[in-house]
Structure formats: structure tokens, C-alpha cells
Design a protein around this motif. Structure first.
Motif, short mmCIF file in Angstrom:
data_model
loop_
_atom_site.label_atom_id
_atom_site.label_comp_id
_atom_site.label_asym_id
_atom_site.label_seq_id
_atom_site.Cartn_x
_atom_site.Cartn_y
_atom_site.Cartn_z
N LYS A 156 -7.39 4.16 -12.00
CA LYS A 156 -7.61 5.15 -10.95
C LYS A 156 -7.37 6.53 -11.53
CE LYS A 156 -6.63 6.13 -6.13
NZ LYS A 156 -5.88 5.67 -4.93
N ARG A 192 0.84 -1.20 0.00
CA ARG A 192 0.00 0.00 0.00
C ARG A 192 0.87 1.25 0.00
NH1 ARG A 192 -5.03 0.63 0.77
NH2 ARG A 192 -5.31 -1.44 1.61
N GLU A 242 1.49 6.57 -6.94
CA GLU A 242 0.36 7.44 -7.26
C GLU A 242 0.74 8.90 -7.05
OE1 GLU A 242 -2.92 6.12 -4.86
OE2 GLU A 242 -3.06 4.20 -5.91
N GLY A 254 -8.77 2.28 -3.62
CA GLY A 254 -9.59 3.16 -4.44
C GLY A 254 -9.51 2.94 -5.94
N TRP A 255 -8.94 1.82 -6.36
CA TRP A 255 -8.88 1.51 -7.79
C TRP A 255 -10.21 0.89 -8.22
CZ3 TRP A 255 -4.50 1.80 -11.15
CH2 TRP A 255 -3.39 2.43 -10.57
N THR A 256 -10.57 1.13 -9.48
CA THR A 256 -11.83 0.65 -10.04
C THR A 256 -11.55 -0.48 -11.02
OG1 THR A 256 -12.81 2.84 -9.83
CG2 THR A 256 -13.88 1.31 -11.35
N ARG A 280 -8.40 -2.67 -4.77
CA ARG A 280 -9.78 -2.24 -4.48
C ARG A 280 -9.81 -1.35 -3.23
NH1 ARG A 280 -11.08 -7.57 -6.06
NH2 ARG A 280 -11.13 -8.18 -3.88
N SER A 281 -9.09 -1.76 -2.19
CA SER A 281 -9.12 -0.99 -0.94
C SER A 281 -8.37 0.33 -1.08
CB SER A 281 -8.54 -1.81 0.22
OG SER A 281 -7.16 -1.99 0.06
#
Length: 178
Positions: A175, A113, A120, A149-151, A146-147
Motif C-alpha cells: 500500500k 481494520r 498506517e 485498499g491494499w494491492t 483488499r477492502s
């Protein structure tokens, strides 16, 4: 591993070349031999891993790819992530996150993360507004993305082989950066 003592640094081409046959090759081999679908088949030899990193060093020098590396307080490499800038004139607003690798001894503690966040932030600072990535469908990495914030954009069956050579589905994520 104390996450407060982890430092994340950008590696230039010279540092990548210096670590290509050692710590960087060992990290890539650890990922592949642990089952990560990151573009290589097992068994991955040190020479092949080092050659890949040396090629990546040239990309870093050309400004095509940025590499962030995470080190513990003792200076041990624990993970990397790379950002590849799109080259086409109509795509210069975006980049691809590639090769997010965390050593097996450091997984499950938030390092992936932190590396993803560094990439990012670096992408946003470089003026990129959209990032994409792909990962093996069903891999632990999907939960991380996913956690963070990626789609999910979609899945392609049999897109890439895992390290044993078995074709596996790949899921794409994106993202938008603020």
C-alpha cells in the motif's frame, strides 16, 4: 464489545516487557492455536511466546518496531499490530506490517481494520510512503487487506508453514501512503 470504547495505544519497550509473559503471550497463543500462520508452530508455549515478545521489546526500544495495542473499556487486551521499519539506507521510506493479531473473542467486529488504520497512520506520520505485508493465501485476513485498499503483489507457494507445520502459500500485499 462496544467498538466506541476501544482504545488503541502505542506500547513502548517497558510495556511490552511487562505484558510479555501475560496478556501479550496469551494473545499470540490464541492466534497460533486458532490456526493463524504468524510464524509459530502449535502448540505454542507461554515461555516461547513471552520470549518472542521480550525480543520485540528490544526492537521497540531501538526504534525498529512500533507496536499498537487495542484495549476494551475494562483494560483487556484485544489485539495488536506491529510496524517494522526497513533498515537498509535505500529502503527507509518503507515498512512491513507484521503480526496483526485479534483475539478470537473479538474477531469480526472491525478491530483488525482499526488496528491496521492505526499502523498506517503511524507509518505515514513517521514519513513512510510504502507499506508491505504478507498473509496466508486464502485466510480471512486477505479480505481485510483488499477492502482496506491494499494491492495484491503476488503469491509464493509453500512459503510458510501453518501452525500444524503444513507448508502454505503466502500472498504479498502493498500500500502506497499518501
Amino acid at each position: 464489545m462496544d467498538m466506541d470504547t476501544i482504545r488503541i495505544e502505542t506500547l513502548d519497550g517497558g510495556r511490552i516487557r511487562a505484558g510479555a509473559g501475560g496478556e501479550l503471550a496469551a494473545l499470540l497463543r490464541d492466534a497460533v492455536h486458532g490456526g493463524a500462520s504468524v510464524g509459530f508452530l502449535a502448540p505454542l508455549g507461554t515461555g516461547e511466546a513471552a520470549a518472542w515478545w521480550r525480543g520485540l521489546a528490544a526492537e521497540a526500544e531501538e526504534g525498529v518496531r512500533t507496536v499498537w495495542a487495542a484495549y476494551d473499556a475494562a483494560g483487556t487486551l484485544l489485539g495488536v499490530v506491529t510496524l517494522v521499519r526497513a533498515g537498509a539506507p535505500n529502503q527507509r521510506h518503507r515498512g512491513d506490517i507484521a503480526k496483526l493479531l485479534v483475539h478470537s473473542s473479538a474477531r469480526g467486529r472491525g478491530l483488525g481494520r482499526r488496528l491496521l488504520a492505526a499502523a498506517e497512520a503511524g507509518a505515514a506520520a513517521a514519513g513512510l510512503t510504502l507499506l508491505v505485508l504478507d498473509t496466508e493465501t486464502g485466510s480471512p485476513a486477505e479480505g481485510l487487506y483488499r477492502s482496506a485498499g491494499w494491492t495484491r503483489a503476488g503469491t509464493i507457494p509453500g512459503y510458510a508453514a501453518d501452525p500444524s507445520g503444513e507448508p502454505r502459500p503466502t500472498t504479498y500485499y502493498y500500500k502506497a501512503l499518501g
